[in-house]
Design a protein around this motif. Structure first.
Motif, PDB file in Angstrom:
ATOM      1  N   ILE A 185     -10.776  -3.916 -11.577  1.00 17.02           N
ATOM      2  CA  ILE A 185     -12.085  -4.259 -12.082  1.00 17.02           C
ATOM      3  C   ILE A 185     -12.945  -3.320 -12.488  1.00 17.02           C
ATOM      4  CG2 ILE A 185     -14.175  -5.681 -11.632  1.00 17.02           C
ATOM      5  CD1 ILE A 185     -12.257  -7.572  -9.944  1.00 17.02           C
ATOM      6  N   LEU A 186     -13.016  -2.163 -11.527  1.00 16.04           N
ATOM      7  CA  LEU A 186     -14.134  -1.197 -11.743  1.00 16.04           C
ATOM      8  C   LEU A 186     -13.566  -0.092 -12.667  1.00 16.04           C
ATOM      9  CD1 LEU A 186     -15.709  -0.822  -8.189  1.00 16.04           C
ATOM     10  CD2 LEU A 186     -16.586  -2.150 -10.403  1.00 16.04           C
ATOM     11  N   PHE A 187     -12.186   0.300 -12.255  1.00 15.82           N
ATOM     12  CA  PHE A 187     -11.881   1.569 -13.385  1.00 15.82           C
ATOM     13  C   PHE A 187     -10.996   1.119 -14.758  1.00 15.82           C
ATOM     14  CE2 PHE A 187     -12.218   2.488  -8.944  1.00 15.82           C
ATOM     15  CZ  PHE A 187     -13.246   3.143  -8.891  1.00 15.82           C
ATOM     16  N   LYS A 188     -10.716  -0.087 -14.834  1.00 16.84           N
ATOM     17  CA  LYS A 188     -10.175  -0.491 -16.148  1.00 16.84           C
ATOM     18  C   LYS A 188      -8.961   0.544 -16.522  1.00 16.84           C
ATOM     19  CE  LYS A 188     -13.796  -3.294 -17.686  1.00 16.84           C
ATOM     20  NZ  LYS A 188     -13.693  -4.486 -16.939  1.00 16.84           N
ATOM     21  N   ASP A 189      -8.308   0.942 -15.527  1.00 19.87           N
ATOM     22  CA  ASP A 189      -7.252   1.974 -15.928  1.00 19.87           C
ATOM     23  C   ASP A 189      -6.015   1.616 -14.991  1.00 19.87           C
ATOM     24  OD1 ASP A 189      -5.579   4.315 -15.805  1.00 19.87           O
ATOM     25  OD2 ASP A 189      -7.300   5.585 -15.825  1.00 19.87           O
ATOM     26  N   SER A 190      -4.836   1.081 -15.756  1.00 21.91           N
ATOM     27  CA  SER A 190      -3.726   0.677 -14.987  1.00 21.91           C
ATOM     28  C   SER A 190      -3.208   1.906 -13.913  1.00 21.91           C
ATOM     29  CB  SER A 190      -2.593   0.219 -15.901  1.00 21.91           C
ATOM     30  OG  SER A 190      -2.351   1.156 -16.834  1.00 21.91           O
ATOM     31  N   THR A 191      -3.407   2.980 -14.606  1.00 24.12           N
ATOM     32  CA  THR A 191      -2.735   4.422 -13.631  1.00 24.12           C
ATOM     33  C   THR A 191      -3.338   4.261 -12.435  1.00 24.12           C
ATOM     34  OG1 THR A 191      -2.367   5.413 -15.926  1.00 24.12           O
ATOM     35  CG2 THR A 191      -2.480   6.682 -13.858  1.00 24.12           C
ATOM     36  N   VAL A 192      -4.820   3.894 -12.418  1.00 26.32           N
ATOM     37  CA  VAL A 192      -5.545   4.013 -11.126  1.00 26.32           C
ATOM     38  C   VAL A 192      -5.278   2.783 -10.135  1.00 26.32           C
ATOM     39  CG1 VAL A 192      -7.879   3.817  -9.962  1.00 26.32           C
ATOM     40  CG2 VAL A 192      -7.377   5.213 -11.989  1.00 26.32           C
ATOM     41  N   THR A 193      -5.010   1.767 -10.875  1.00 25.09           N
ATOM     42  CA  THR A 193      -4.506   0.320 -10.111  1.00 25.09           C
ATOM     43  C   THR A 193      -3.238   0.607  -9.575  1.00 25.09           C
ATOM     44  OG1 THR A 193      -5.876  -0.768 -11.807  1.00 25.09           O
ATOM     45  CG2 THR A 193      -4.128  -1.943 -10.141  1.00 25.09           C
ATOM     46  N   LYS A 194      -2.192   1.265 -10.238  1.00 27.39           N
ATOM     47  CA  LYS A 194      -0.902   1.621  -9.776  1.00 27.39           C
ATOM     48  C   LYS A 194      -0.935   2.620  -8.631  1.00 27.39           C
ATOM     49  CE  LYS A 194       1.351   0.918 -14.220  1.00 27.39           C
ATOM     50  NZ  LYS A 194       2.605  -0.026 -13.955  1.00 27.39           N
ATOM     51  N   LYS A 195      -1.871   3.484  -8.747  1.00 23.51           N
ATOM     52  CA  LYS A 195      -1.766   4.481  -7.499  1.00 23.51           C
ATOM     53  C   LYS A 195      -2.352   4.106  -6.437  1.00 23.51           C
ATOM     54  CE  LYS A 195      -0.766   8.673  -9.301  1.00 23.51           C
ATOM     55  NZ  LYS A 195       0.607   9.165  -8.819  1.00 23.51           N
ATOM     56  N   VAL A 196      -3.174   2.960  -6.639  1.00 24.77           N
ATOM     57  CA  VAL A 196      -3.986   2.393  -5.265  1.00 24.77           C
ATOM     58  C   VAL A 196      -2.602   1.658  -4.850  1.00 24.77           C
ATOM     59  CG1 VAL A 196      -5.411   0.496  -4.489  1.00 24.77           C
ATOM     60  CG2 VAL A 196      -6.310   2.390  -6.184  1.00 24.77           C
ATOM     61  N   LYS A 197      -2.042   0.873  -5.525  1.00 18.91           N
ATOM     62  CA  LYS A 197      -0.829   0.123  -4.893  1.00 18.91           C
ATOM     63  C   LYS A 197       0.188   1.024  -4.452  1.00 18.91           C
ATOM     64  CE  LYS A 197       2.653  -0.470  -7.072  1.00 18.91           C
ATOM     65  NZ  LYS A 197       4.002  -0.279  -7.506  1.00 18.91           N
ATOM     66  N   GLU A 198       0.496   2.285  -4.874  1.00 17.32           N
ATOM     67  CA  GLU A 198       1.559   3.235  -4.315  1.00 17.32           C
ATOM     68  C   GLU A 198       1.018   3.672  -3.050  1.00 17.32           C
ATOM     69  OE1 GLU A 198       2.229   6.091  -7.255  1.00 17.32           O
ATOM     70  OE2 GLU A 198       2.951   4.653  -8.802  1.00 17.32           O
ATOM     71  N   ILE A 199      -0.192   3.806  -2.876  1.00 20.25           N
ATOM     72  CA  ILE A 199      -0.818   4.249  -1.512  1.00 20.25           C
ATOM     73  C   ILE A 199      -0.695   3.326  -0.299  1.00 20.25           C
ATOM     74  CG2 ILE A 199      -2.924   5.014  -0.256  1.00 20.25           C
ATOM     75  CD1 ILE A 199      -3.655   6.291  -2.907  1.00 20.25           C
ATOM     76  N   ILE A 200      -0.846   1.986  -0.856  1.00 17.85           N
ATOM     77  CA  ILE A 200      -0.606   0.953  -0.182  1.00 17.85           C
ATOM     78  C   ILE A 200       0.863   0.679   0.520  1.00 17.85           C
ATOM     79  CG2 ILE A 200      -0.667  -1.567   0.292  1.00 17.85           C
ATOM     80  CD1 ILE A 200      -3.043  -1.531  -1.675  1.00 17.85           C
ATOM     81  N   VAL A 201       1.571   0.897  -0.481  1.00 19.41           N
ATOM     82  CA  VAL A 201       3.094   0.830   0.125  1.00 19.41           C
ATOM     83  C   VAL A 201       3.722   2.040   0.553  1.00 19.41           C
ATOM     84  CG1 VAL A 201       5.490   0.924  -0.953  1.00 19.41           C
ATOM     85  CG2 VAL A 201       3.828  -0.502  -2.078  1.00 19.41           C
ATOM     86  N   SER A 202       3.026   3.417   0.540  1.00 16.74           N
ATOM     87  CA  SER A 202       3.399   4.434   1.287  1.00 16.74           C
ATOM     88  C   SER A 202       2.944   4.216   2.780  1.00 16.74           C
ATOM     89  CB  SER A 202       2.959   5.789   0.756  1.00 16.74           C
ATOM     90  OG  SER A 202       1.571   5.984   0.524  1.00 16.74           O
ATOM     91  N   GLY A 203       1.658   3.690   2.878  1.00 19.97           N
ATOM     92  CA  GLY A 203       1.033   3.382   4.268  1.00 19.97           C
ATOM     93  C   GLY A 203       2.106   2.508   4.896  1.00 19.97           C
ATOM     94  N   ILE A 204       2.662   1.528   4.354  1.00 20.55           N
ATOM     95  CA  ILE A 204       3.675   0.569   5.140  1.00 20.55           C
ATOM     96  C   ILE A 204       4.883   1.635   5.649  1.00 20.55           C
ATOM     97  CG2 ILE A 204       5.179  -1.296   4.863  1.00 20.55           C
ATOM     98  CD1 ILE A 204       3.477  -2.240   2.719  1.00 20.55           C
ATOM     99  N   LYS A 205       5.508   2.411   4.751  1.00 19.96           N
ATOM    100  CA  LYS A 205       6.667   3.104   5.223  1.00 19.96           C
ATOM    101  C   LYS A 205       6.524   4.213   5.957  1.00 19.96           C
ATOM    102  CE  LYS A 205       8.511   2.517   0.449  1.00 19.96           C
ATOM    103  NZ  LYS A 205       9.190   3.567  -0.711  1.00 19.96           N
ATOM    104  N   GLU A 206       5.446   4.871   5.900  1.00 17.21           N
ATOM    105  CA  GLU A 206       5.391   6.230   6.819  1.00 17.21           C
ATOM    106  C   GLU A 206       4.996   5.912   8.243  1.00 17.21           C
ATOM    107  OE1 GLU A 206       2.972   8.670   4.411  1.00 17.21           O
ATOM    108  OE2 GLU A 206       4.285   8.499   2.834  1.00 17.21           O
TER     109      GLU A 206
END
Length: 192
Positions: free
Chosen positions: A171-192
């Protein structure tokens, strides 16, 4: 003798849900509902109850739909962790594709602290979703996909809470690259 309903209840419920989704609970008036549903007030009250009862029915139908989607996605995962990641990926894809914020997320911020009935519906839904993730993460931990020192329940709470962060970024950044990065950080937080 009461007249039979001359409309499709589910269709009208979906129409009301779309209206609440567009305008929020507070921004939706009974006149808005009358106009959108093309029903008179007495038909709305006799079929759905008051505005609050109608909203709760809309929210519950949305939640049931999302829960079904999560379970369907989880069943397609190649492993327990794969199922968790698939659900998180689906949430991210939905966020980028759709212009509307998740109705549960939207409602949490609009009414979660103000309306006890809404809070109970949202809290029940969240606990159910946490339970789904916790079960998957316990299985993932048993087969070594998730480190043994991580609590599956804590990770499940982290994932469910993180969905709001993905919406926020989009919503705030309107940039799918940022949205994907946030999702990737969440996923990495689960695995590590």
């Amino acid at each position: 003798m009461a007249r039979p309903k001359e409309f499709d209840y589910s269709k009208k419920l979906n129409m009301a849900r779309e209206l609440f989704w567009e305008k929020g609970y507070a921004g939706t008036s009974m006149n808005d509902l009358v106009d959108r549903l093309q029903l008179n007030r007495s038909s709305i009250y006799s079929s759905f109850g008051n505005k609050h009862q109608l909203f709760l029915a809309c929210l519950q139908s949305y939640i049931a739909m999302k829960e079904k989607e999560y379970v369907t996605t989880a069943s397609k995962g190649k492993s327990p962790l794969g199922s968790v990641i698939a659900i998180v990926n689906d949430v991210e894809h939905y966020i980028i594709k759709d212009t509307k914020t998740c109705l549960s997320t939207y409602t949490t911020f609009e009414l979660g602290r103000l309306d006890v009935d809404v809070y109970k519906v949202l809290q029940k839904q969240s606990e159910k979703t946490v339970g789904l993730f916790e079960t998957l993460l316990e299985k993932a931990q048993e087969i070594g996909e998730v480190p043994k020192d991580k609590s599956p329940k804590d990770l499940a709470y982290y994932i469910v809470s993180s969905f709001a962060a993905i919406w926020y970024a989009d919503i705030l950044f309107k940039d799918s690259t940022v949205t994907k990065k946030v999702k990737e950080i969440i996923v990495s937080g689960i695995k590590e």
